[in-house]
Design an enzyme around this catalytic site. Sequence first.
Site, PDB file in Angstrom:
ATOM      1  N   HIS A   1      33.233  22.636   6.603  1.00  0.00           N
ATOM      2  CA  HIS A   1      33.580  22.109   5.271  1.00  0.00           C
ATOM      3  C   HIS A   1      35.035  22.427   4.912  1.00  0.00           C
ATOM      4  CE1 HIS A   1      33.323  21.036   1.110  1.00  0.00           C
ATOM      5  NE2 HIS A   1      33.151  22.252   0.640  1.00  0.00           N
ATOM      6  N   HIS A  13      35.354  29.756  -0.040  1.00  0.00           N
ATOM      7  CA  HIS A  13      35.400  28.696   0.969  1.00  0.00           C
ATOM      8  C   HIS A  13      36.386  29.065   2.085  1.00  0.00           C
ATOM      9  CE1 HIS A  13      33.634  26.326  -2.356  1.00  0.00           C
ATOM     10  NE2 HIS A  13      33.165  25.537  -1.412  1.00  0.00           N
ATOM     11  N   HIS A  65      22.789  23.528  -2.430  1.00  0.00           N
ATOM     12  CA  HIS A  65      23.245  23.053  -1.123  1.00  0.00           C
ATOM     13  C   HIS A  65      23.904  24.147  -0.303  1.00  0.00           C
ATOM     14  CE1 HIS A  65      27.140  22.488  -3.227  1.00  0.00           C
ATOM     15  NE2 HIS A  65      27.668  22.639  -2.023  1.00  0.00           N
ATOM     16  N   PHE A 118       0.818  -1.225   0.000  1.00  0.00           N
ATOM     17  CA  PHE A 118       0.000   0.000   0.000  1.00  0.00           C
ATOM     18  C   PHE A 118       0.843   1.263   0.000  1.00  0.00           C
ATOM     19  CE2 PHE A 118      -2.738  -2.918   2.778  1.00  0.00           C
ATOM     20  CZ  PHE A 118      -3.277  -3.566   1.670  1.00  0.00           C
ATOM     21  N   HIS A 156      27.344  17.768  -0.612  1.00  0.00           N
ATOM     22  CA  HIS A 156      27.513  18.947  -1.478  1.00  0.00           C
ATOM     23  C   HIS A 156      26.985  18.639  -2.871  1.00  0.00           C
ATOM     24  CE1 HIS A 156      29.907  21.148   1.572  1.00  0.00           C
ATOM     25  NE2 HIS A 156      30.007  19.904   2.024  1.00  0.00           N
ATOM     26  N   ASP A 195      26.879  25.229   2.491  1.00  0.00           N
ATOM     27  CA  ASP A 195      28.229  24.918   2.974  1.00  0.00           C
ATOM     28  C   ASP A 195      28.350  25.391   4.421  1.00  0.00           C
ATOM     29  OD1 ASP A 195      28.998  24.037   0.421  1.00  0.00           O
ATOM     30  OD2 ASP A 195      30.229  25.795  -0.008  1.00  0.00           O
ATOM     31  N   ALA A 253       4.601   3.536  -1.289  1.00  0.00           N
ATOM     32  CA  ALA A 253       5.794   3.759  -2.114  1.00  0.00           C
ATOM     33  C   ALA A 253       6.811   4.522  -1.284  1.00  0.00           C
ATOM     34  CB  ALA A 253       5.429   4.574  -3.353  1.00  0.00           C
TER      35      ALA A 253
END
Length: 263
Positions: free
Chosen positions: A83, A212, A77, A62, A73, A79, A64
Site C-alpha cells: 500500500h 503507513h 480493512h 429463485f 481501503h 493494509d 437473490a
Amino acid sequence: MSAKNTLETLAKALLSGDVKVVDLTAPLGPDTPLIKLPPEIGKNTPKIEVHTISNYDKDGPFWAWNWFKLGEHSGTHFDAPVHWITGKDHPNNTTDTIPVSNFVAPVCVIDCSAEVAKNPDFLLTADGVKAWEKNHGAIPKGAWVLMRSGWSKRNGSEAEFLNADNTGPHSPGPTVDCINYIIERGAIGWGVETVGTDAGQAGGMDPPFPAHNLMHKANRYGLASLVNLDQLPATGAVLIAAPLKFVRGTGSPLRVLALVPNS
Ligand code: 23J
Ligand code: MN
C-alpha cells in the site's frame, strides 16, 4: 501440552463459551465512513455501491444476489505493505501473497480512551507503549498492537468519525517514535479504531503518515476502523484477521475476530 491437546482444549472452550469470539468489524455498506484526503494530495476512494443482480424475480426467480463497488481501503480493512511506497519492493507484500500464519496472532491492546476523550488529536508515544509494558509485560514478537481510543463510538456518523475542520481531520494515532518502538519489539501490525492507521494530523509528521510509512517499510501490516476493542483484555486474546485474496491487493475489507477468555 501437545499441539493436538491444545486444539482439543480450544475447541471445547469455544463450545462451552469459556473462549468467546468477539467481532471487531464495523458494518460494511453504502453508509460506511470513508477517508477524505485533501484533493491537493491525491484522489479519493469511491463511495461504496451495492447493486441487485436478482431478488427472486424475473432476473433470477429463485435466488437473490448482488454485486458491489468497493475500494480496497473501505470500512474495517487491512493494509498490506505494498500500500505504501516504502513497502513496495518487499516479497509477499500483497493480500494474495502474505503468509497466512500472519493472519492469526496474539494481540496487545493499549487503552488510550481516557486521553482521547479529552483530546481528539491525542498521540500515543513510545513512552506510552513502555508504560503499558510496565503493567502488562513486553509486547511479544509477532503480536498485533491495537490502539483502543473509543473512536468507534463515532463510526455511525461520517462527520463525527472524520472530525474535520478547516485545519483538517482531528483523530488520534501514533507518533513516529511509537511506531519505531513497536517495530523494534517485533509487532506484526498496528491497528486502530479510526478511519486509517495514522492520526488525522499525521500528514504533517516526519515522515508523513508514520504508521503507513514505517510499518510498511518494515513489511508489517495495518488494521483500520476496528470496533469493540473495549471487549478485549490488554493481553491474552488471539486476533484472526485474514484479508481477501485479491490478486496484488494493497488492502482489503475483512472480518476481524478475536478469541477472548471469558472472564
Ligand atoms: C491513502 C493515503 C493516505 C492514507 C490512507 C490511504 C489510509 O489511511 C488507508 O486507508 O490506508 S492515511
Ligand atoms: Mn488502508
